[in-house]
Design a protein around this motif. Structure first.
Motif, PDB file in Angstrom:
ATOM      1  N   LEU A 267      38.715  28.510  44.004  1.00 38.98           N
ATOM      2  CA  LEU A 267      39.734  29.032  42.856  1.00 38.98           C
ATOM      3  C   LEU A 267      40.308  30.628  42.747  1.00 38.98           C
ATOM      4  CD1 LEU A 267      37.589  27.491  40.043  1.00 38.98           C
ATOM      5  CD2 LEU A 267      39.577  26.402  40.868  1.00 38.98           C
ATOM      6  N   PHE A 268      39.802  31.086  43.662  1.00 39.90           N
ATOM      7  CA  PHE A 268      40.085  32.436  43.734  1.00 39.90           C
ATOM      8  C   PHE A 268      40.658  33.164  45.292  1.00 39.90           C
ATOM      9  CE2 PHE A 268      37.249  32.419  40.210  1.00 39.90           C
ATOM     10  CZ  PHE A 268      37.873  33.011  39.253  1.00 39.90           C
ATOM     11  N   GLN A 269      41.545  33.873  45.365  1.00 42.32           N
ATOM     12  CA  GLN A 269      42.059  34.496  46.622  1.00 42.32           C
ATOM     13  C   GLN A 269      41.854  35.965  46.582  1.00 42.32           C
ATOM     14  OE1 GLN A 269      45.896  32.926  47.001  1.00 42.32           O
ATOM     15  NE2 GLN A 269      46.818  34.436  45.423  1.00 42.32           N
TER      16      GLN A 269
ATOM     17  N   PHE B 247      38.183  45.722  47.034  1.00 40.70           N
ATOM     18  CA  PHE B 247      38.727  44.244  47.232  1.00 40.70           C
ATOM     19  C   PHE B 247      38.317  43.641  45.946  1.00 40.70           C
ATOM     20  CE2 PHE B 247      34.642  43.501  48.819  1.00 40.70           C
ATOM     21  CZ  PHE B 247      34.256  42.171  48.170  1.00 40.70           C
ATOM     22  N   PHE B 248      39.533  42.786  45.390  1.00 39.81           N
ATOM     23  CA  PHE B 248      39.421  42.154  44.109  1.00 39.81           C
ATOM     24  C   PHE B 248      39.634  40.706  44.353  1.00 39.81           C
ATOM     25  CE2 PHE B 248      40.657  46.369  42.038  1.00 39.81           C
ATOM     26  CZ  PHE B 248      39.290  46.681  41.939  1.00 39.81           C
ATOM     27  N   TYR B 249      39.736  39.976  43.239  1.00 40.58           N
ATOM     28  CA  TYR B 249      40.312  38.595  43.701  1.00 40.58           C
ATOM     29  C   TYR B 249      41.370  38.086  42.478  1.00 40.58           C
ATOM     30  CZ  TYR B 249      36.435  37.782  46.979  1.00 40.58           C
ATOM     31  OH  TYR B 249      35.821  37.693  47.992  1.00 40.58           O
ATOM     32  N   ARG B 250      42.203  37.297  42.707  1.00 38.16           N
ATOM     33  CA  ARG B 250      43.251  36.847  41.825  1.00 38.16           C
ATOM     34  C   ARG B 250      42.911  35.338  41.765  1.00 38.16           C
ATOM     35  NH1 ARG B 250      47.859  39.990  41.784  1.00 38.16           N
ATOM     36  NH2 ARG B 250      48.217  38.816  39.971  1.00 38.16           N
ATOM     37  N   PRO B 251      43.209  34.608  40.556  1.00 30.82           N
ATOM     38  CA  PRO B 251      43.143  33.166  40.525  1.00 30.82           C
ATOM     39  C   PRO B 251      44.283  32.599  41.429  1.00 30.82           C
ATOM     40  CG  PRO B 251      42.998  34.351  38.302  1.00 30.82           C
ATOM     41  CD  PRO B 251      43.483  35.531  39.347  1.00 30.82           C
ATOM     42  N   VAL B 252      43.764  31.497  41.981  1.00 24.90           N
ATOM     43  CA  VAL B 252      44.672  30.642  42.733  1.00 24.90           C
ATOM     44  C   VAL B 252      45.426  29.879  41.593  1.00 24.90           C
ATOM     45  CG1 VAL B 252      45.158  28.981  44.287  1.00 24.90           C
ATOM     46  CG2 VAL B 252      43.430  30.658  44.716  1.00 24.90           C
TER      47      VAL B 252
END
Length: 275
Positions: A257-259, A267-272
């Motif tokens: 669900l995250f990239q 480093f962070f994550y963004r919603p797909v």
């Protein structure tokens, strides 16, 4: 009576079922130290006696108290400074542009413990983004332990706590000393609120968040519970939002669900989209 292997196994299973906190058998001695006050408060002679009470399921609130006592509450102001650098230089400036019309930001400090993370974010915003002074900003901290949530709501910290990670200039600017404690200023306190929530149970009503900080929590969760937490977090996030995990954590092992999104030292994550 000396605690037995079956006592420790029972306690590990209880904590896992109540909070999804997976305690390795090599750390059984933690039960002796962290449950000591609970043993006395329950009127048990020792840890074995407490386990005997727990096995009867009466009183049921003891089960919850054990899980809360064993929750990892390690925290400090501006803990692991690199993620704060990334929020400052990349994430918040981007959100300012995308939210300029509605002039609103919602930030979730999940597993916020005694509140230092939430207050650190509030101080960073006040310090580095004066243009947000008139925005509707709310930082919501949640934790499974009512005791640490109450502590966070007080907004008062001891010398040893403010000496961990907090620069002297920020201490002077955003705290008021009261005898042996330092109290968060009303301005910073107004940006934050705290409530009890179990990440592995149905969440209380929460807004859609622009930033979610879920740091140094999932390390202690089994694989299945990590996947469920990521699903819940995804549903609570703006599609333009950012998820911040701990340095030793990654989403790829548990969810699609995250990239990832990489920056200098963070480093962070963004919603797909589309899930």
């Amino acid at each position: 009576m000396v605690s037995s292997d079956s006592d420790y196994a029972y306690l590990r299973d209880l904590v896992l079922s109540q909070s999804a906190n997976l305690i390795d058998p090599s750390r059984n001695t933690l039960f002796e130290t962290r449950l000591n006050s609970l043993v006395r408060g329950a009127g048990a002679a020792d840890l074995h006696g407490l386990v005997s009470m727990l096995r009867t399921d009466e009183p049921a609130q003891l089960h919850r108290a054990v899980a809360e006592a064993m929750t990892i509450n390690e925290t400090s102001f501006f803990r692991d400074i690199k993620p704060f650098d990334g929020l400052r230089t990349d994430v918040i400036p981007r959100l300012i542009e995308s939210n300029r019309m509605r002039r609103k930001l919602r930030i979730w400090s999940a597993a916020s413990s005694t509140g230092q993370e939430a207050y650190s974010v509030a101080m960073m915003i006040a310090e580095d983004f004066p243009e947000l002074a008139n925005w509707d900003i709310k930082i919501i901290g949640t934790d499974i332990s009512r005791q640490v949530v109450d502590y966070a709501r007080r907004g008062r910290y001891r010398r040893i706590e403010v000496n961990r990670g907090l620069r002297a200039r920020l201490l002077v600017k955003y705290f008021q000393r009261d005898e042996e404690e330092w109290e968060i200023s009303p301005r910073i306190r107004a940006m934050c609120e705290f409530q009890v929530a179990n990440l592995c149970a149905p969440l209380p009503p929460l807004p859609i968040f622009d930033i979610v900080l879920l740091r140094n929590v999932l390390l202690y969760f089994p694989q299945q519970d990590r996947s469920l937490v990521f699903s819940d977090v995804y549903r609570q996030m703006s599609r333009n939002g950012t998820l911040v995990l701990g340095n030793a954590e990654q989403a790829e092992d548990s969810t699609n669900l995250f990239q990832p999104e990489f920056g200098p030292g963070w480093f962070f994550y963004r919603p797909v989209p589309g899930n």
